[in-house]
Design a protein around this motif. Sequence first.
Motif, mmCIF file in Angstrom:
data_model
loop_
_atom_site.group_PDB
_atom_site.id
_atom_site.type_symbol
_atom_site.label_atom_id
_atom_site.label_comp_id
_atom_site.label_asym_id
_atom_site.label_seq_id
_atom_site.Cartn_x
_atom_site.Cartn_y
_atom_site.Cartn_z
ATOM 1 N N TYR A 186 77.708 33.901 38.393
ATOM 2 C CA TYR A 186 77.577 32.969 39.690
ATOM 3 C C TYR A 186 78.573 33.557 40.695
ATOM 4 N N GLY A 187 79.542 34.111 40.343
ATOM 5 C CA GLY A 187 80.524 34.374 41.251
ATOM 6 C C GLY A 187 81.590 33.069 41.731
ATOM 7 N N LEU A 188 81.632 32.188 40.544
ATOM 8 C CA LEU A 188 82.508 30.845 40.876
ATOM 9 C C LEU A 188 83.510 30.897 40.120
ATOM 10 N N PRO A 189 84.697 30.417 40.432
ATOM 11 C CA PRO A 189 85.975 30.198 39.758
ATOM 12 C C PRO A 189 85.520 29.309 38.581
ATOM 13 N N PHE A 190 86.260 29.472 37.386
ATOM 14 C CA PHE A 190 85.982 28.426 36.256
ATOM 15 C C PHE A 190 87.369 27.830 35.652
ATOM 16 N N PHE A 191 86.826 26.552 35.080
ATOM 17 C CA PHE A 191 87.790 25.959 34.576
ATOM 18 C C PHE A 191 87.500 25.814 32.910
ATOM 19 N N GLY A 192 88.562 26.507 32.179
ATOM 20 C CA GLY A 192 88.080 26.908 30.816
ATOM 21 C C GLY A 192 89.202 25.742 29.993
ATOM 22 N N THR A 193 88.975 26.094 28.465
ATOM 23 C CA THR A 193 89.612 25.245 27.831
ATOM 24 C C THR A 193 90.350 26.052 26.750
ATOM 25 N N ALA A 194 91.391 25.914 26.073
ATOM 26 C CA ALA A 194 92.087 26.716 25.057
ATOM 27 C C ALA A 194 93.266 26.049 24.752
ATOM 28 N N GLY A 195 93.997 26.320 23.584
ATOM 29 C CA GLY A 195 95.137 25.929 23.053
ATOM 30 C C GLY A 195 95.283 24.517 22.518
ATOM 31 N N ALA A 196 94.282 23.903 22.199
ATOM 32 C CA ALA A 196 94.367 22.354 21.931
ATOM 33 C C ALA A 196 94.096 22.526 20.201
ATOM 34 N N THR A 197 94.200 21.271 19.653
ATOM 35 C CA THR A 197 93.938 21.263 18.331
ATOM 36 C C THR A 197 93.566 19.615 17.633
ATOM 37 N N ASP A 198 92.959 19.723 16.680
ATOM 38 C CA ASP A 198 92.764 18.380 16.044
ATOM 39 C C ASP A 198 93.645 18.042 14.983
ATOM 40 N N ALA A 199 94.757 18.833 15.096
ATOM 41 C CA ALA A 199 95.683 18.695 13.884
ATOM 42 C C ALA A 199 96.757 17.350 14.418
ATOM 43 N N LYS A 200 97.356 16.637 13.494
ATOM 44 C CA LYS A 200 98.214 15.567 13.739
ATOM 45 C C LYS A 200 99.421 15.940 14.062
ATOM 46 N N PHE A 201 99.875 17.160 13.658
ATOM 47 C CA PHE A 201 101.206 17.575 13.711
ATOM 48 C C PHE A 201 101.225 19.102 14.226
#
Length: 478
Positions: free
Chosen positions: A313-328
């Motif tokens: 599309y030629g649009l800037p993007f907001f991505g997701t990374a570096g998260a976790t479901d871990a508790k610690f």
Amino acid sequence: MGMTTDELYFKPRLQVVSEDQIAQIHMATLDVLERTGVKITHPKALEILAGAGAAVNGDRVRIPAWLVEDAIRKAPSRIVLGTRTGERNVFLERDKSYFGPSLDCVDYQDPRTHKRSRFISEHVKTTAALCDALPHFQWCMTIGMADDVPADIADRIIARNVFENCVKPLVFCCKDTNSIKDTYEMALLLCGGREAFDAAPTIVHYSEPISPLVYFDPAIEKVMYCAEKGIPLINFPAPQCCGSSPATFAGALVQASAESLSGLVVHQLVNPGAPFIYGAFTTIMDMRSTIFSYGAVEMSLMTAAMAQMAQSYGLPFFGTAGATDAKFCDAQAGAEAALQILSAAAAGSGLVHDCSSWMDHGSVASPEFMVLVHDIVDSVDHYMQGIPVTEETLALDVIHRVGPGGHYLQDPHTLKHFKTIKYSDIFERMVYDQWKTAGAKTFEQRLQAETLKKMEHRPEPLPADTIKLLDEMQAGWE
């Protein structure tokens, strides 16, 4: 040797959908917007959409394909963000990636005791200053919810605390347009006024439609206000496979794209050319626990596909990374974060959030996790530089000079280039006896020590007269 620039420098790339699949997803997105439409109840927005050619029937708005594609053409393909000190440091264009932390955690995990408590304003200051200390995070977010201040003004107090403790561009969310207005006024004060802000905005607003395909009035008002003022806007739904979106990944992508682009249409009708950032938090409902997963491999797969859609599309993007479901901050946390970050960088995921503190499926912020993920981002940055191939790096004369059986330790070429290798303060490479002699510190102990060291950082304080003006603004909110 007759090499071209492309042969000298090649950036590793990841593609998870083909050009034909991108076209199919786009056409399906247009079909959803034309045939199913979105639910909007905001009177002014309905009037604007109807006047522009959308079919409005009560609170159901069906948007023709030509109107969607016209909005895509009008939106800028490049957005430059800046620090409050005037440095242009984030260039959202094509497949570039810039990493930053998460937002709105409700709990905080103390790196000294590892105990968990409600996130309060002091934790906002702590995590913002830590973000400022970590150079591979180029921007910041309002990381926690500040449970100790009045709810009606908490979002603005949080933003102020971040402004005072981090100079980097700020992505924030808030409850209504009054909060955006107050945050915008703080940003103008700190960066030197409207002209400086427009040249390199220091804030970006994060807003969400509700999956599936619903806009509440406050969300529409925020979209329109940001368009009017030229505040970069992220319009970011969070469809959950099996719950609030189809179970199939392609179906979730279609719905997510329709939700983000429907906001783009309103945004561009209000102010053509205003800065807009496309994206969606596409993940799965874990059918064993019903949680909204932040560590699922499918999240990274769909995010990469959305990044490719944004590039088409030629649009800037907001991505997701570096998260976790871990508790610690454990092996699960590191493994999930590492896969996500490499995937995001290789796909070119734009403004990549959650890269530091979102644990336990988005509920707890951990400074130790921030430091760990920052080190992973540093490693991925090294990886994404690829392998430059030049006469200098091929080192033919060096190989010839050293010859069979020699060594390169003291060669000038080694002294010139060895610092291009990444070294970590938390991932150790000593032999066992050296490790024992050095104190036999475990990974967890090294990470804790490095985190506490980084947490000592504070940015240059704001001038006293600026603090006084912020105090006066805050008094007005109360």
